[in-house]
Design an enzyme around this catalytic site. Structure first.
Site, PDB file in Angstrom:
ATOM      1  N   ARG A 190      39.118  29.661  37.351  1.00 31.72           N
ATOM      2  CA  ARG A 190      40.146  29.454  38.375  1.00 31.72           C
ATOM      3  C   ARG A 190      39.531  28.781  39.598  1.00 31.72           C
ATOM      4  O   ARG A 190      38.396  29.089  39.990  1.00 31.72           O
ATOM      5  CB  ARG A 190      40.738  30.800  38.819  1.00 31.72           C
ATOM      6  CG  ARG A 190      41.737  31.388  37.842  1.00 31.72           C
ATOM      7  CD  ARG A 190      43.049  30.595  37.836  1.00 31.72           C
ATOM      8  NE  ARG A 190      44.049  31.159  36.934  1.00 31.72           N
ATOM      9  CZ  ARG A 190      44.207  30.820  35.659  1.00 31.72           C
ATOM     10  NH1 ARG A 190      43.419  29.920  35.096  1.00 31.72           N
ATOM     11  NH2 ARG A 190      45.158  31.374  34.935  1.00 31.72           N
ATOM     12  N   HIS A 231      42.195  20.748  34.695  1.00 27.18           N
ATOM     13  CA  HIS A 231      42.695  22.044  34.192  1.00 27.18           C
ATOM     14  C   HIS A 231      43.202  21.907  32.750  1.00 27.18           C
ATOM     15  O   HIS A 231      44.350  22.224  32.442  1.00 27.18           O
ATOM     16  CB  HIS A 231      43.795  22.594  35.115  1.00 27.18           C
ATOM     17  CG  HIS A 231      44.007  24.074  34.956  1.00 27.18           C
ATOM     18  ND1 HIS A 231      44.293  24.917  36.005  1.00 27.18           N
ATOM     19  CD2 HIS A 231      43.993  24.883  33.849  1.00 27.18           C
ATOM     20  CE1 HIS A 231      44.451  26.158  35.567  1.00 27.18           C
ATOM     21  NE2 HIS A 231      44.260  26.158  34.252  1.00 27.18           N
TER      22      HIS A 231
HETATM   23  P1  NDP Z   1      39.170  39.245  30.178  1.00 25.52           P
HETATM   24  O1  NDP Z   1      40.082  40.100  30.984  1.00 25.52           O
HETATM   25  O2  NDP Z   1      39.126  39.442  28.702  1.00 25.52           O
HETATM   26  O3  NDP Z   1      37.663  39.407  30.713  1.00 25.52           O
HETATM   27  C1  NDP Z   1      37.351  39.445  32.054  1.00 25.52           C
HETATM   28  C2  NDP Z   1      35.863  39.732  32.228  1.00 25.52           C
HETATM   29  O4  NDP Z   1      35.520  39.551  33.605  1.00 25.52           O
HETATM   30  C3  NDP Z   1      35.470  41.159  31.863  1.00 25.52           C
HETATM   31  O5  NDP Z   1      34.210  41.189  31.231  1.00 25.52           O
HETATM   32  C4  NDP Z   1      35.376  41.841  33.226  1.00 25.52           C
HETATM   33  O6  NDP Z   1      34.490  42.941  33.292  1.00 25.52           O
HETATM   34  C5  NDP Z   1      34.839  40.708  34.071  1.00 25.52           C
HETATM   35  N1  NDP Z   1      35.110  40.964  35.479  1.00 25.52           N
HETATM   36  C6  NDP Z   1      36.298  41.160  36.093  1.00 25.52           C
HETATM   37  N2  NDP Z   1      36.144  41.400  37.411  1.00 25.52           N
HETATM   38  C7  NDP Z   1      34.805  41.371  37.632  1.00 25.52           C
HETATM   39  C8  NDP Z   1      33.994  41.569  38.775  1.00 25.52           C
HETATM   40  N3  NDP Z   1      34.525  41.866  39.971  1.00 25.52           N
HETATM   41  N4  NDP Z   1      32.659  41.472  38.638  1.00 25.52           N
HETATM   42  C9  NDP Z   1      32.104  41.201  37.439  1.00 25.52           C
HETATM   43  N5  NDP Z   1      32.818  40.998  36.313  1.00 25.52           N
HETATM   44  C10 NDP Z   1      34.146  41.097  36.404  1.00 25.52           C
HETATM   45  O7  NDP Z   1      39.547  37.733  30.539  1.00 25.52           O
HETATM   46  P2  NDP Z   1      39.449  36.442  29.591  1.00 25.52           P
HETATM   47  O8  NDP Z   1      38.060  36.333  29.088  1.00 25.52           O
HETATM   48  O9  NDP Z   1      40.548  36.420  28.594  1.00 25.52           O
HETATM   49  O10 NDP Z   1      39.787  35.275  30.644  1.00 25.52           O
HETATM   50  C11 NDP Z   1      39.012  35.055  31.817  1.00 25.52           C
HETATM   51  C12 NDP Z   1      39.718  34.068  32.743  1.00 25.52           C
HETATM   52  O11 NDP Z   1      39.662  32.732  32.242  1.00 25.52           O
HETATM   53  C13 NDP Z   1      41.235  34.285  32.930  1.00 25.52           C
HETATM   54  O12 NDP Z   1      41.501  35.317  33.837  1.00 25.52           O
HETATM   55  C14 NDP Z   1      41.708  32.944  33.436  1.00 25.52           C
HETATM   56  O13 NDP Z   1      41.681  32.919  34.853  1.00 25.52           O
HETATM   57  C15 NDP Z   1      40.668  31.954  32.909  1.00 25.52           C
HETATM   58  N6  NDP Z   1      41.282  30.979  31.975  1.00 25.52           N
HETATM   59  C16 NDP Z   1      41.272  29.653  32.315  1.00 25.52           C
HETATM   60  C17 NDP Z   1      41.829  28.708  31.478  1.00 25.52           C
HETATM   61  C18 NDP Z   1      41.759  27.240  31.793  1.00 25.52           C
HETATM   62  O14 NDP Z   1      42.297  26.415  31.040  1.00 25.52           O
HETATM   63  N7  NDP Z   1      41.113  26.834  32.866  1.00 25.52           N
HETATM   64  C19 NDP Z   1      42.467  29.105  30.218  1.00 25.52           C
HETATM   65  C20 NDP Z   1      42.398  30.525  29.950  1.00 25.52           C
HETATM   66  C21 NDP Z   1      41.838  31.422  30.806  1.00 25.52           C
HETATM   67  P3  NDP Z   1      34.719  44.279  32.421  1.00 25.52           P
HETATM   68  O15 NDP Z   1      34.306  43.860  31.017  1.00 25.52           O
HETATM   69  O16 NDP Z   1      33.796  45.255  33.013  1.00 25.52           O
HETATM   70  O17 NDP Z   1      36.175  44.620  32.529  1.00 25.52           O
HETATM   71  C1  OXD Z   2      45.525  30.210  31.502  1.00 25.42           C
HETATM   72  C2  OXD Z   2      45.424  28.820  31.945  1.00 25.42           C
HETATM   73  O1  OXD Z   2      45.289  31.140  32.277  1.00 25.42           O
HETATM   74  O2  OXD Z   2      45.905  27.925  31.219  1.00 25.42           O
HETATM   75  O3  OXD Z   2      45.857  30.412  30.321  1.00 25.42           O
HETATM   76  O4  OXD Z   2      44.839  28.554  32.983  1.00 25.42           O
END
Ligand code: NDP
Ligand code: OXD
Length: 314
Positions: free
Chosen positions: A229, A277
């Site tokens: 993001r 994006h």
């Molecule tokens: P998940 O919810 O599966 O995983 C999130 C991870 O981040 C977890 O390991 C979590 O820790 C960790 N985390 C959250 N907060 C913190 C923190 N404060 N400090 C350290 N670690 C933290 O998310 P996804 O893997 O499915 O997706 C991640 C992000 O990717 C989405 O939220 C989205 O914003 C982005 N995205 C972007 C896309 C694009 O096209 N640009 C497409 C799809 C997604 P814990 O394991 O301890 O809970």
């Molecule tokens: C998502 C994205 O969060 O496309 O899936 O950014």
């Protein structure tokens, strides 16, 4: 019979509606442009909802999020207190892993540097260290972080991971929480951000973070890759770090403001690789299959999967 309302921006809503209608025989699918009884809506499928998107949906069973990330949705001013199911999907995950792998390999093999040499008709032989001497540090060990690791492992990189709570991942040196963030950075050459955007992670890609990365392995210094993001990054700090050599290069798929404004200095930096994006879009085919299954299962009495923890913010 359940009723599904579609409220999607920037995608072909009518096409998604046709696919949902085919996948949900016996159920009703309505578009926001059609006349409908708001109180009869059971599920709403949203992407970039308008402020009035949820008005009158008094009998809603669940909110279905087109995006895997729900940061913007959680900021909605009139978000009803209903379970939010986010998109978790093999197709989207594979696309994100492709993106991460492509950019890690590009930076490891110094391809941006060779492209500059090509433009200058300059023949300079540079040999990067072997993959096993380079550490890729993944921020976020969730669905996307762990799949990226699975792909990177095959290429032999040293792997490090950072999450909020401690995690054990095969072949990965893991770190958790604020207390271990600096140690995680100190051994990382290529930093990949796959965190959700929450108050804790906002602006985490800043100059202080960049200056703590390992500097002596990759020719020219460390690299940052952000396909998560735009709110994670401080773009003024990225410009400064890419200009003064704190970072050798960056790959950015997301931006503080999207579309990236024409006057952003990032466009002109030769060591910044910009994509609009597109790292991992949600596909209509797999999205409809996933959310139709969510609805059918929930109507049959099964629990909703991948429900967002609103207090945690992801
Ligand atoms: P998940 O919810 O599966 O995983 C999130 C991870 O981040 C977890 O390991 C979590 O820790 C960790 N985390 C959250 N907060 C913190 C923190 N404060 N400090 C350290 N670690 C933290 O998310 P996804 O893997 O499915 O997706 C991640 C992000 O990717 C989405 O939220 C989205 O914003 C982005 N995205 C972007 C896309 C694009 O096209 N640009 C497409 C799809 C997604 P814990 O394991 O301890 O809970
Ligand atoms: C998502 C994205 O969060 O496309 O899936 O950014």
């Amino acid at each position: 019979m359940a009723t599904l309302l579609l409220h999607l921006a920037d995608v072909d809503e009518a096409s998604w509606a046709r696919s949902f209608t085919a996948a949900l025989p016996g159920h009703r699918v309505v578009l926001r442009s059609e006349a409908f009884d708001a109180a009869a809506i059971d599920y709403v499928f949203v992407w970039k909802p308008t402020p009035e998107a949820f008005d009158g949906l008094t009998n809603l069973k669940a909110i279905l999020s087109y995006g895997a990330g729900v940061d913007a949705l959680l900021q909605h001013p009139r978000l009803p207190a209903r379970p939010i199911v986010r998109f978790v999907d093999a197709d989207l995950t594979q696309r994100m892993s492709d993106y991460v792998l492509a950019h890690v390999l590009m930076h490891h093999r110094l391809f941006m540097r060779f492209k500059e040499d090509q433009a200058a008709r300059r023949w300079v032989q540079l040999y990067p260290p072997a993959a096993w001497d380079i550490a890729v540090g993944i921020m976020g060990l969730g669905v996307l972080g762990q799949d990226a690791i699975r792909h990177l492992r095959a290429f032999g990189f040293q792997l490090r991971g950072w999450s909020r709570t401690p995690k054990a991942v095969d072949g990965v040196e893991t770190f958790a929480g604020d207390a271990q963030f600096d140690a995680f950075l100190a051994g990382t050459d290529i930093l990949v951000n796959l965190l959700p955007l929450t108050p804790e992670t906002t602006g985490i890609l800043n100059y202080d973070t960049f200056s703590k990365l390992r500097r002596d392995r990759l020719d020219g210094g460390p690299v940052v890759i952000n396909p998560a993001r735009g709110g994670h990054q401080k773009e003024a700090d990225i410009v400064r770090a890419l200009t003064d050599g704190t970072l050798r290069a960056a790959s950015l798929d997301v931006f503080e403001k999207e579309p990236l404004p024409e006057d952003s200095p990032l466009w002109a930096l030769p060591n910044c690789f910009i994509t609009p994006h597109i790292a991992a879009a949600s596909s209509e085919k797999t999205g409809v299959a996933y959310f139709a299954r969510v609805i059918l299962d929930h109507e049959a009495g099964k629990p909703l999967p991948n429900v967002v923890d609103v207090n945690r913010g992801y």
